[in-house]
Enzyme design. Structure first.
Site, PDB file in Angstrom:
ATOM      1  N   CYS A 120       7.553  42.274  45.520  1.00 45.80           N
ATOM      2  CA  CYS A 120       8.143  41.684  44.314  1.00 45.80           C
ATOM      3  C   CYS A 120       8.569  42.814  43.400  1.00 45.80           C
ATOM      4  O   CYS A 120       8.197  43.963  43.610  1.00 45.80           O
ATOM      5  CB  CYS A 120       7.138  40.768  43.608  1.00 45.80           C
ATOM      6  SG  CYS A 120       7.947  39.641  42.435  1.00 45.80           S
ATOM      7  N   CYS A 122       8.375  42.331  39.813  1.00 50.62           N
ATOM      8  CA  CYS A 122       7.939  42.096  38.425  1.00 50.62           C
ATOM      9  C   CYS A 122       6.976  43.146  37.865  1.00 50.62           C
ATOM     10  O   CYS A 122       7.002  43.423  36.667  1.00 50.62           O
ATOM     11  CB  CYS A 122       7.376  40.686  38.252  1.00 50.62           C
ATOM     12  SG  CYS A 122       5.889  40.349  39.205  1.00 50.62           S
ATOM     13  N   CYS A 130      10.947  39.011  38.273  1.00 48.50           N
ATOM     14  CA  CYS A 130      10.769  39.250  39.717  1.00 48.50           C
ATOM     15  C   CYS A 130      12.069  39.672  40.396  1.00 48.50           C
ATOM     16  O   CYS A 130      12.080  40.077  41.552  1.00 48.50           O
ATOM     17  CB  CYS A 130      10.213  38.000  40.383  1.00 48.50           C
ATOM     18  SG  CYS A 130       8.663  37.459  39.631  1.00 48.50           S
ATOM     19  N   LYS A 197       6.075  28.435  45.555  1.00 44.40           N
ATOM     20  CA  LYS A 197       5.358  29.085  44.456  1.00 44.40           C
ATOM     21  C   LYS A 197       5.777  28.415  43.153  1.00 44.40           C
ATOM     22  O   LYS A 197       6.960  28.375  42.812  1.00 44.40           O
ATOM     23  CB  LYS A 197       5.701  30.571  44.418  1.00 44.40           C
ATOM     24  CG  LYS A 197       5.051  31.301  43.264  1.00 44.40           C
ATOM     25  CD  LYS A 197       5.258  32.786  43.371  1.00 44.40           C
ATOM     26  CE  LYS A 197       4.646  33.504  42.189  1.00 44.40           C
ATOM     27  NZ  LYS A 197       4.877  34.947  42.268  1.00 44.40           N
ATOM     28  N   ARG A 207      -1.333  38.413  35.385  1.00 44.12           N
ATOM     29  CA  ARG A 207      -0.249  39.104  34.671  1.00 44.12           C
ATOM     30  C   ARG A 207      -0.802  40.176  33.756  1.00 44.12           C
ATOM     31  O   ARG A 207      -0.177  41.208  33.540  1.00 44.12           O
ATOM     32  CB  ARG A 207       0.617  38.100  33.914  1.00 44.12           C
ATOM     33  CG  ARG A 207       1.432  37.269  34.878  1.00 44.12           C
ATOM     34  CD  ARG A 207       2.388  36.329  34.178  1.00 44.12           C
ATOM     35  NE  ARG A 207       3.036  35.454  35.165  1.00 44.12           N
ATOM     36  CZ  ARG A 207       3.744  34.392  34.860  1.00 44.12           C
ATOM     37  NH1 ARG A 207       3.902  34.052  33.595  1.00 44.12           N
ATOM     38  NH2 ARG A 207       4.295  33.669  35.805  1.00 44.12           N
ATOM     39  N   ARG A 219       9.466  32.083  34.042  1.00 45.09           N
ATOM     40  CA  ARG A 219       9.904  32.189  35.437  1.00 45.09           C
ATOM     41  C   ARG A 219      10.422  30.861  35.986  1.00 45.09           C
ATOM     42  O   ARG A 219      10.516  30.676  37.190  1.00 45.09           O
ATOM     43  CB  ARG A 219       8.743  32.679  36.307  1.00 45.09           C
ATOM     44  CG  ARG A 219       8.150  34.018  35.921  1.00 45.09           C
ATOM     45  CD  ARG A 219       7.590  34.717  37.143  1.00 45.09           C
ATOM     46  NE  ARG A 219       6.581  35.719  36.872  1.00 45.09           N
ATOM     47  CZ  ARG A 219       6.801  36.912  36.323  1.00 45.09           C
ATOM     48  NH1 ARG A 219       8.029  37.247  35.934  1.00 45.09           N
ATOM     49  NH2 ARG A 219       5.809  37.762  36.135  1.00 45.09           N
ATOM     50  N   GLU A 235      11.790  24.036  50.448  1.00 41.81           N
ATOM     51  CA  GLU A 235      11.625  25.495  50.297  1.00 41.81           C
ATOM     52  C   GLU A 235      10.981  26.091  51.547  1.00 41.81           C
ATOM     53  O   GLU A 235      11.391  27.134  52.046  1.00 41.81           O
ATOM     54  CB  GLU A 235      10.745  25.822  49.079  1.00 41.81           C
ATOM     55  CG  GLU A 235      11.362  25.523  47.717  1.00 41.81           C
ATOM     56  CD  GLU A 235      12.305  26.627  47.245  1.00 41.81           C
ATOM     57  OE1 GLU A 235      12.495  27.622  47.976  1.00 41.81           O
ATOM     58  OE2 GLU A 235      12.872  26.482  46.144  1.00 41.81           O
ATOM     59  N   LYS A 250       1.266  28.143  46.405  1.00 42.71           N
ATOM     60  CA  LYS A 250       0.582  28.851  45.318  1.00 42.71           C
ATOM     61  C   LYS A 250       0.937  28.237  43.985  1.00 42.71           C
ATOM     62  O   LYS A 250       2.117  27.979  43.773  1.00 42.71           O
ATOM     63  CB  LYS A 250       1.045  30.315  45.348  1.00 42.71           C
ATOM     64  CG  LYS A 250       0.543  31.151  44.197  1.00 42.71           C
ATOM     65  CD  LYS A 250       1.138  32.517  44.267  1.00 42.71           C
ATOM     66  CE  LYS A 250       0.768  33.279  43.019  1.00 42.71           C
ATOM     67  NZ  LYS A 250       1.511  34.486  42.887  1.00 42.71           N
ATOM     68  N   SER A 276      -5.546  33.772  40.100  1.00 40.72           N
ATOM     69  CA  SER A 276      -6.407  34.385  39.087  1.00 40.72           C
ATOM     70  C   SER A 276      -6.970  33.387  38.078  1.00 40.72           C
ATOM     71  O   SER A 276      -8.132  33.472  37.690  1.00 40.72           O
ATOM     72  CB  SER A 276      -5.640  35.488  38.363  1.00 40.72           C
ATOM     73  OG  SER A 276      -4.472  34.971  37.746  1.00 40.72           O
ATOM     74  N   TYR A 315      -9.941  35.952  45.199  1.00 42.52           N
ATOM     75  CA  TYR A 315     -10.701  37.023  44.560  1.00 42.52           C
ATOM     76  C   TYR A 315     -12.198  36.871  44.856  1.00 42.52           C
ATOM     77  O   TYR A 315     -12.989  37.716  44.476  1.00 42.52           O
ATOM     78  CB  TYR A 315     -10.424  37.034  43.045  1.00 42.52           C
ATOM     79  CG  TYR A 315      -8.938  37.185  42.765  1.00 42.52           C
ATOM     80  CD1 TYR A 315      -8.327  38.427  42.877  1.00 42.52           C
ATOM     81  CD2 TYR A 315      -8.143  36.080  42.448  1.00 42.52           C
ATOM     82  CE1 TYR A 315      -6.964  38.564  42.681  1.00 42.52           C
ATOM     83  CE2 TYR A 315      -6.779  36.208  42.247  1.00 42.52           C
ATOM     84  CZ  TYR A 315      -6.194  37.455  42.366  1.00 42.52           C
ATOM     85  OH  TYR A 315      -4.838  37.588  42.190  1.00 42.52           O
TER      86      TYR A 315
HETATM   87  C1  PBG Z   1       4.152  38.376  41.314  1.00 43.71           C
HETATM   88  C2  PBG Z   1       2.898  37.636  41.558  1.00 43.71           C
HETATM   89  C3  PBG Z   1       2.153  36.829  40.672  1.00 43.71           C
HETATM   90  C4  PBG Z   1       0.977  36.488  41.328  1.00 43.71           C
HETATM   91  C5  PBG Z   1       1.052  37.042  42.606  1.00 43.71           C
HETATM   92  N1  PBG Z   1       2.253  37.730  42.733  1.00 43.71           N
HETATM   93  C6  PBG Z   1       2.394  36.469  39.247  1.00 43.71           C
HETATM   94  C7  PBG Z   1       3.570  35.693  38.840  1.00 43.71           C
HETATM   95  O1  PBG Z   1       4.336  35.144  39.633  1.00 43.71           O
HETATM   96  O2  PBG Z   1       3.755  35.661  37.632  1.00 43.71           O
HETATM   97  C8  PBG Z   1      -0.140  35.684  40.752  1.00 43.71           C
HETATM   98  C9  PBG Z   1      -1.453  35.848  41.390  1.00 43.71           C
HETATM   99  C10 PBG Z   1      -2.605  35.338  40.604  1.00 43.71           C
HETATM  100  O3  PBG Z   1      -2.469  34.729  39.522  1.00 43.71           O
HETATM  101  O4  PBG Z   1      -3.724  35.544  41.082  1.00 43.71           O
HETATM  102  N2  PBG Z   1       5.326  37.756  41.538  1.00 43.71           N
END
Ligand code: PBG
Length: 327
Positions: A120, A122, A130, A197, A207, A219, A235, A250, A276, A315
């Site tokens: 990515c 970002c 991104c 996603k 983030r 986003r 998708e 996700k 997260s 995690y």
């Molecule tokens: C980057 C990305 C993100 C996450 C994984 N890859 C953040 C986003 O899309 O803003 C999130 C992972 C998490 O929250 O644990 N594109």
């Protein structure tokens, strides 16, 4: 109700029988642990919003990888915190970028650990988006972004990554990456696409951990609306047509229905990202003594397998490994 009466409770009374008829088994084989690679030396710093997860510098990363491998965790996914950001995210595809160096170090030390890299822009762009932002400063440019993402993926493959995982949600990036990898002699490198996603509030702690919050807007022009699941199937279908080997949904917890629909429809390996914010919610409640961490985590992860996930990025992978080891 006729005779004989069906008693469901018969199936639940004894532990031995519960074990025999259990439908879903969570094992370490399913889990992927995320690692955050940070600049500097001798850095192993806990991420405040994600207790027991760390920013780790390249010189310490192979030690960490070895520990995880010895615990029985089969795979890691790498996220990089670059030294510099610019509008194009150049460090993302640099041969000596932070992720590329980390992949080489890990592969040298523990070659059997599966290394997945997040692909990515970002974390690397000054805009925090991104993809590339156009000259008006408001729109994300799709096709030029795909070209750059393919460069990022190739640089990871050159460093030794086993699987590249595009998380940007641009259209056509899987095809661009597949072509680039095949042309450069990496047909064996897999693509795990973040296919469905969602534009989610559950990414907050990440983030902060990855310093990747968008500097303007949000986003929603590229990530999915949480209200949709037919669209997720489309998708996924497109990513599979473009050459994705594994598809991801996700976040995970609020999207069990989507995981199930994807699994039932396509019968391909499905990954779920226990993100997260999902981690932070359990951590915060467990810290207050409001819920029991271990049983809650195992319940949540089992529910994702039950929903149809083959692979879970979490995690908690390290905690689960310890729990399984120590009983
Ligand atoms: C980057 C990305 C993100 C996450 C994984 N890859 C953040 C986003 O899309 O803003 C999130 C992972 C998490 O929250 O644990 N594109």
């Amino acid at each position: 109700m006729g005779y004989p009466m069906v008693r469901m409770r018969r199936l639940r009374e004894k532990e031995g029988i519960r074990r025999m008829i259990r439908e879903t088994h969570l094992t370490l084989d399913d889990l992927v642990y995320p690692l955050f690679v940070a600049p500097g030396e001798r850095v192993r710093k806990e991420i405040p919003s994600m207790p027991r997860n760390h920013h780790i510098s390249v010189d310490l990363i192979s030690e960490e990888a070895k520990t995880l491998y010895d615990l029985g965790i089969p795979a890691v996914i790498l996220f990089g915190l670059p030294e510099t950001k610019d509008p194009f995210g150049s460090e993302a595809w640099h041969e000596d970028g932070i992720v590329q160096r980390a992949v080489r170090a890990i592969k040298k030390a523990v070659s059997d650990l599966v290394v997945i890299t997040d692909v990515c822009l970002c974390q690397y762009t000054s805009t925090g988006h991104c993809g590339l932002v156009d000259s008006s400063g408001t729109r994300i440019e799709n096709d030029p972004s795909c070209g750059l993402l393919a460069e990022v993926a190739l640089s990871h493959a050159l460093a030794g990554a086993d699987i590249v995982a595009p998380s940007d949600m641009m259209d056509g990036r899987v095809q661009a990456i597949r072509r680039k990898l095949d042309d450069a002699g990496f047909p064996h490198v897999l693509i795990l696409s973040y296919a469905a996603k969602y534009a989610s509030s559950f990414y907050g702690p990440f983030r902060e951990a990855a310093d990747s919050a968008p500097q303007f807007g949000d986003r929603r022009s590229y990530q999915m609306d949480p209200a949709n699941s037919d669209q997720a199937l489309r998708e996924v279908e497109l990513d599979l047509d473009e050459g994705a080997d594994i598809v991801m949904v996700k976040p995970a917890l609020a999207y069990g229905d989507v995981i199930r629909r994807v699994k039932d429809r396509f019968r391909v390996p499905v990954a779920a990202y226990n993100v997260s914010g999902e981690y932070a919610m359990i951590e915060a409640a467990a810290e207050r003594g409001w819920i029991d961490r271990r049983s809650t985590v195992l319940e949540v992860l089992t529910s994702l397998k039950r929903a149809g996930a083959d692979i879970i990025i979490t995690y908690y992978a390290r905690d689960v490994a310890r729990w399984l080891r120590d009983g």
